[in-house]
Enzyme design. Structure first.
Site, PDB file in Angstrom:
ATOM      1  N   TRP A  46      32.192 -10.378-102.953  1.00 23.97           N
ATOM      2  CA  TRP A  46      31.164  -9.760-104.194  1.00 23.97           C
ATOM      3  C   TRP A  46      30.746 -10.997-104.728  1.00 23.97           C
ATOM      4  O   TRP A  46      31.472 -12.217-105.303  1.00 23.97           O
ATOM      5  CB  TRP A  46      31.146  -9.346-104.736  1.00 23.97           C
ATOM      6  CG  TRP A  46      31.501  -8.880-105.969  1.00 23.97           C
ATOM      7  CD1 TRP A  46      30.744  -9.942-107.308  1.00 23.97           C
ATOM      8  CD2 TRP A  46      30.182  -7.584-106.657  1.00 23.97           C
ATOM      9  NE1 TRP A  46      29.960  -8.520-108.227  1.00 23.97           N
ATOM     10  CE2 TRP A  46      29.612  -7.639-108.032  1.00 23.97           C
ATOM     11  CE3 TRP A  46      29.564  -6.834-105.825  1.00 23.97           C
ATOM     12  CZ2 TRP A  46      28.414  -7.121-109.080  1.00 23.97           C
ATOM     13  CZ3 TRP A  46      28.078  -5.498-107.090  1.00 23.97           C
ATOM     14  CH2 TRP A  46      28.718  -5.952-108.255  1.00 23.97           C
ATOM     15  N   ASN A  48      28.103 -12.466-108.259  1.00 21.20           N
ATOM     16  CA  ASN A  48      26.927 -11.923-109.613  1.00 21.20           C
ATOM     17  C   ASN A  48      26.063 -12.683-109.591  1.00 21.20           C
ATOM     18  O   ASN A  48      25.725 -13.819-109.343  1.00 21.20           O
ATOM     19  CB  ASN A  48      27.148 -10.721-110.217  1.00 21.20           C
ATOM     20  CG  ASN A  48      28.511 -10.785-110.255  1.00 21.20           C
ATOM     21  OD1 ASN A  48      29.484 -10.620-110.446  1.00 21.20           O
ATOM     22  ND2 ASN A  48      28.545 -11.777-111.598  1.00 21.20           N
ATOM     23  N   ASP A  49      25.892 -13.354-110.828  1.00 19.47           N
ATOM     24  CA  ASP A  49      25.188 -14.237-111.701  1.00 19.47           C
ATOM     25  C   ASP A  49      25.536 -15.744-110.887  1.00 19.47           C
ATOM     26  O   ASP A  49      26.154 -16.340-110.630  1.00 19.47           O
ATOM     27  CB  ASP A  49      25.868 -14.948-112.991  1.00 19.47           C
ATOM     28  CG  ASP A  49      26.259 -13.214-113.706  1.00 19.47           C
ATOM     29  OD1 ASP A  49      25.906 -12.034-112.992  1.00 19.47           O
ATOM     30  OD2 ASP A  49      26.615 -13.082-114.768  1.00 19.47           O
ATOM     31  N   TRP A  73      32.383  -5.512-107.853  1.00 20.54           N
ATOM     32  CA  TRP A  73      32.412  -6.648-109.155  1.00 20.54           C
ATOM     33  C   TRP A  73      34.630  -6.628-109.043  1.00 20.54           C
ATOM     34  O   TRP A  73      35.430  -5.309-108.802  1.00 20.54           O
ATOM     35  CB  TRP A  73      32.138  -6.472-109.895  1.00 20.54           C
ATOM     36  CG  TRP A  73      32.569  -7.236-111.406  1.00 20.54           C
ATOM     37  CD1 TRP A  73      31.316  -8.900-111.397  1.00 20.54           C
ATOM     38  CD2 TRP A  73      33.662  -7.592-112.327  1.00 20.54           C
ATOM     39  NE1 TRP A  73      32.223  -9.058-112.236  1.00 20.54           N
ATOM     40  CE2 TRP A  73      33.104  -8.241-112.922  1.00 20.54           C
ATOM     41  CE3 TRP A  73      33.935  -6.680-112.319  1.00 20.54           C
ATOM     42  CZ2 TRP A  73      33.900  -8.595-114.087  1.00 20.54           C
ATOM     43  CZ3 TRP A  73      35.301  -7.018-113.468  1.00 20.54           C
ATOM     44  CH2 TRP A  73      34.828  -8.188-114.414  1.00 20.54           C
ATOM     45  N   PHE A 108      34.537 -16.432-116.126  1.00 22.21           N
ATOM     46  CA  PHE A 108      33.268 -15.817-116.081  1.00 22.21           C
ATOM     47  C   PHE A 108      32.233 -16.809-116.004  1.00 22.21           C
ATOM     48  O   PHE A 108      32.284 -18.128-115.963  1.00 22.21           O
ATOM     49  CB  PHE A 108      33.713 -15.436-117.571  1.00 22.21           C
ATOM     50  CG  PHE A 108      33.687 -13.717-117.043  1.00 22.21           C
ATOM     51  CD1 PHE A 108      34.402 -13.344-115.849  1.00 22.21           C
ATOM     52  CD2 PHE A 108      33.522 -12.889-117.315  1.00 22.21           C
ATOM     53  CE1 PHE A 108      35.397 -12.465-115.791  1.00 22.21           C
ATOM     54  CE2 PHE A 108      33.873 -11.072-118.242  1.00 22.21           C
ATOM     55  CZ  PHE A 108      34.540 -10.345-116.900  1.00 22.21           C
ATOM     56  N   ARG A 171      31.117 -15.018-124.855  1.00 16.90           N
ATOM     57  CA  ARG A 171      30.838 -15.634-123.195  1.00 16.90           C
ATOM     58  C   ARG A 171      29.237 -15.878-122.452  1.00 16.90           C
ATOM     59  O   ARG A 171      28.595 -15.746-123.317  1.00 16.90           O
ATOM     60  CB  ARG A 171      31.281 -14.791-122.633  1.00 16.90           C
ATOM     61  CG  ARG A 171      30.569 -13.079-121.945  1.00 16.90           C
ATOM     62  CD  ARG A 171      30.973 -12.241-120.801  1.00 16.90           C
ATOM     63  NE  ARG A 171      29.908 -11.167-120.957  1.00 16.90           N
ATOM     64  CZ  ARG A 171      30.531  -9.821-121.363  1.00 16.90           C
ATOM     65  NH1 ARG A 171      31.375 -10.075-122.124  1.00 16.90           N
ATOM     66  NH2 ARG A 171      29.703  -9.003-121.262  1.00 16.90           N
ATOM     67  N   GLU A 226      23.791 -11.139-122.204  1.00 18.80           N
ATOM     68  CA  GLU A 226      25.128 -12.156-121.568  1.00 18.80           C
ATOM     69  C   GLU A 226      23.871 -12.749-121.314  1.00 18.80           C
ATOM     70  O   GLU A 226      22.595 -12.938-121.226  1.00 18.80           O
ATOM     71  CB  GLU A 226      24.838 -11.298-120.580  1.00 18.80           C
ATOM     72  CG  GLU A 226      25.936  -9.827-120.995  1.00 18.80           C
ATOM     73  CD  GLU A 226      26.395  -8.883-119.599  1.00 18.80           C
ATOM     74  OE1 GLU A 226      27.806  -9.237-119.057  1.00 18.80           O
ATOM     75  OE2 GLU A 226      25.789  -8.983-119.049  1.00 18.80           O
TER      76      GLU A 226
HETATM   77  C1  FRU Z   1      26.434 -10.718-116.620  1.00 22.09           C
HETATM   78  C2  FRU Z   1      28.090 -10.964-115.956  1.00 22.09           C
HETATM   79  C3  FRU Z   1      28.465 -12.077-117.333  1.00 22.09           C
HETATM   80  C4  FRU Z   1      29.544 -12.436-116.782  1.00 22.09           C
HETATM   81  C5  FRU Z   1      29.969 -12.436-115.461  1.00 22.09           C
HETATM   82  C6  FRU Z   1      30.640 -11.523-115.200  1.00 22.09           C
HETATM   83  O1  FRU Z   1      26.537  -9.856-115.044  1.00 22.09           O
HETATM   84  O2  FRU Z   1      29.201 -10.066-116.749  1.00 22.09           O
HETATM   85  O3  FRU Z   1      28.603 -11.667-118.736  1.00 22.09           O
HETATM   86  O4  FRU Z   1      30.362 -13.920-117.256  1.00 22.09           O
HETATM   87  O5  FRU Z   1      28.781 -11.061-115.144  1.00 22.09           O
HETATM   88  O6  FRU Z   1      30.940 -12.038-114.453  1.00 22.09           O
END
Ligand code: FRU
Length: 504
Positions: A46, A48-49, A73, A108, A171, A226
Site C-alpha cells: 500500500w 499513500n502520501d 494502510w 510517517f 506531524r 496534515e
Molecule cells: C496523510 C497522513 C499523514 C501521515 C501519513 C501516515 O495522509 O495521515 O498525516 O504522516 O499519512 O501515513
C-alpha cells in the site's frame, strides 16, 4: 523522552531487508489489470502520501508512504524512486523503516532537502500509538531526521523536535532554507481539537526553536492540518505571495466543495521571516476530483514549483486491494500564480516526453445524442480537447473513458446547467461511485485529460482547475468515446497522445 525515543528496537538494515521482502512477496502475486503505466506506485503493498520530492545530484527523487506487508494502510515506511528527467523512473531501495522507539509504529510523512553539508536530509515524523497497540488513545508523535551522502542509503539522527506536551497529532515536517536560516512547518491538533500549523526555525538543521503558530484553521470542525507545505510563488510582474497548503481533516462538505473524506487545499497570503502569515484568500481546493490528498511540492532549478499528490483511497470499495498493490501518485504538476493572483495547476512540461504517438482530429460537431469512438482500446493516453460552448447546444457532453462492452464508463463531462466540469462515475462497474464537479469561469473550454489503467486526471482551461479520480474499468477493450446528450457538441480541437510507460 528523547533518549528513550532514540533507542533502537530493531536493526535498521534488517528492518529494511524485511520490508523489501514484504513488497517482493506481494509483487510476485500482483494482478496487473489496474496497475498504472505512467504513475508512480509500489510494485507491491500500500502507498499513500508523496513525501520528500527533491532534486539531489542531478536526479529527481520522490519518496512515498509505504506499507510493505499488506494492501491496506499499516506500519509506515518510506518507499523511494528517482529519475533524471521525470519521465523514466528507477526504483530505489526502501529508504526508511521503523527501527527507533520513537517511530515504533511508523516513519510517517515529511520532507527532503539538500543540507548545507551537501547531503540529503530527510525530516519525518516518528509515530507511536499512545497505548502501544492501536489508535484508540491517539498518537504520540515527534519529528526526526536522517541523512545520506548518496541519496539512497540513510543514517538516522533520531528525534530533533520532541512533543513534550504530548499533543495528540503532531506531524509531517516540511523544511526549507531562506535568508540563511532553516524553517520547518508541521501540522498539529490542540487539546481542544483545533487544526494548526506550527513554524520552527534552526541555524544548523539539528537544533530547532519554536517560532510561532503560523496558522490556526478558522473552522472549529477542522481538527488537524496534515502534510502542510509553505512556499512562495511570484506572478508575472514579480509580486510574491506565500501559499500555505494543508490537508484538512474534519472539513465539512459545502455544495460541490470539500466532498471527500479529507480535503487538500491552500490559502494564499503574505509572509516574511520573523513575521506572521497573513492570509488573503479563503480555503481553496487543489483538486475537485474524488481522490487527491496530501500534496507536496519542490522548487525546480528553473524556478518552477512542482507538486505531487496522492490519489487517495479513503472510501470503499477499493477493488485493487485484492491485487497485491494499492495506491498511486498523481502526475507531477507545475503550479504558478496567474495575473489575478490565483493558482494554476498544470501537468509538468516534462510529461510531454511521454508522448509516443499522436492523432489529431479535424474539427467536427457531434449531432444530438451522438457518440463517437476516438480510441478503441485506451491504455495510457493523454487527450487535449476544446469544446466551443457558444456553438454547442448539448446539455451534457464530453468524454466517456474506460468505456467497456458492459456499458461501464466514467464521464468527463461539461454540464451546461451548472457550467461545471464533471467526473461522473455513476456507470462504474467497480469501485466507489458518485460525481465531482469543478467550476470554471470562461466561455471556452480547454481540457487536458490523462487516462491510466485505473485513473483519470483532468486539467481545465490551462490549469484553472484540476480533477483527479480513480476509475476502475471492467475487463475487455477500454474505449474512449466522445458523446453529446440533448443537443450538439462543437469540437474545434481534439488530439490524442498515446503515452509510454515510465519504467517502474
Ligand atoms: C496523510 C497522513 C499523514 C501521515 C501519513 C501516515 O495522509 O495521515 O498525516 O504522516 O499519512 O501515513
Amino acid at each position: 523522552m528523547t533518549n528513550d525515543g532514540n533507542r533502537e528496537f530493531t536493526d535498521h538494515d534488517e528492518a529494511l531487508a524485511r520490508a523489501e521482502a514484504g513488497v517482493a512477496a506481494l509483487a510476485a502475486e500482483r494482478n496487473d489489470r489496474w496497475y498504472p503505466r505512467f504513475h508512480i506506485a509500489s510494485p507491491g503493498g500500500w502507498i499513500n502520501d508523496p513525501i520528500g520530492p527533491c532534486r539531489f545530484k542531478d536526479r529527481w527523487h520522490v519518496f512515498y508512504q509505504l506499507h510493505p506487508y499488506g494492501t491496506q494502510w499499516g506500519s509506515m515506511h518510506w518507499g523511494h524512486v528517482s529519475s533524471d528527467d521525470m519521465v523514466s523512473w528507477r526504483r530505489e531501495p526502501i529508504a526508511l523503516a521503523p527501527s527507533l522507539e520513537a517511530e515504533r509504529d511508523g516513519v510517517f510523512a515529511g520532507s527532503a532537502v539538500v543540507g548545507d553539508d551537501g547531503r540529503m536530509w530527510l525530516f519525518y515524523t516518528g509515530h507511536r500509538w499512545a497505548n502501544g497497540v492501536d489508535d484508540a488513545d491517539g498518537n504520540f508523535e515527534v519529528q526526526c531526521a536522517a541523512v545520506s551522502d548518496d541519496g539512497v542509503h540513510f543514517r538516522k539522527l533520531g528525534v530533533v523536535i520532541d512533543n513534550i506536551d504530548r499533543f495528540p497529532d503532531f506531524r509531517d515536517p516540511k523544511v526549507w532554507k531562506q535568508d540563511g536560516l532553516w524553517y520547518m512547518v508541521f501540522g498539529m491538533s490542540t487539546r481542544d481539537r483545533r487544526g494548526q500549523v506550527l513554524l520552527y526555525v534552526s541555524e544548523d538543521m539539528r537544533i530547532w526553536h519554536f517560532d510561532r503558530i503560523l496558522y490556526r484553521h478558522p473552522n472549529p470542525s477542522v481538527y488537524m492540518l496534515e502534510c502542510p507545505d509553505f512556499f512562495p510563488l511570484k506572478d508575472k510582474e514579480g509580486n510574491e505571495s506565500w501559499v500555505l497548503s494543508f490537508s484538512a481533516m474534519g472539513e465539512r462538505p459545502n455544495g460541490f466543495a470539500n466532498r471527500n473524506h479529507h480535503n487538500a487545499g491552500y490559502v494564499i497570503g503574505s509572509w516574511e521571516p520573523g513575521e506572521a502569515f497573513t492570509p488573503r484568500t479563503e480555503f481553496r481546493m487543489w483538486d475537485w476530483g474524488h481522490n487527491f490528498y496530501a500534496p507536496q511540492s519542490m522548487p525546480a532549478p528553473d524556478g518552477r514549483r512542482l507538486q505531487y499528490g496522492w490519489m487517495s483511497a479513503f472510501v470503499p470499495p477499493i477493488p485493487n486491494q485484492g491485487d497485491g498493490w494499492c495506491g498511486q501518485l498523481t502526475v507531477p504538476r507545475q503550479i504558478r500564480l496567474d495575473s489575478y493572483g490565483c493558482i494554476r495547476s498544470n501537468p509538468a512540461d516534462e510529461l510531454e516526453g511521454l508522448r509516443e504517438s499522436t492523432v489529431t482530429f479535424a474539427p467536427f460537431t457531434l449531432g444530438i445524442n451522438e457518440t463517437r469512438t476516438i480510441v478503441e482500446d485506451g491504455g495510457a493516453v493523454e487527450i487535449e480537447m476544446e469544446i466551443d460552448i457558444n456553438h454547442s447546444t448539448a446539455e451534457f457532453g464530453g468524454l466517456k473513458v474506460h468505456s467497456t462492452s458492459d456499458n461501464a464508463h466514467t464521464c468527463v463531462y461539461y454540464d451546461a446547467q451548472t457550467h461545471r466540469i464533471l467526473i461522473d462515475r455513476h456507470s462504474n462497474a467497480r469501485g466507489d461511485r458518485g460525481y465531482r464537479a469543478a467550476p470554471f469561469t470562461s466561455n471556452s473550454l480547454k481540457l487536458r485529460v490523462f487516462i491510466d489503467s485505473a485513473s483519470v486526471e483532468v486539467f481545465v482551461n490551462d490549469g484553472e482547475q484540476a480533477m483527479t479520480s480513480y476509475s476502475f474499468p471492467s475487463e475487455g477493450p477500454q474505449a474512449v468515446e466522445i458523446s453529446a446528450e440533448s443537443g450538439t457538441l462543437d469540437i474545434p480541437f481534439l488530439r490524442v497522445h498515446h503515452l509510454r510507460p515510465i519504467g517502474l
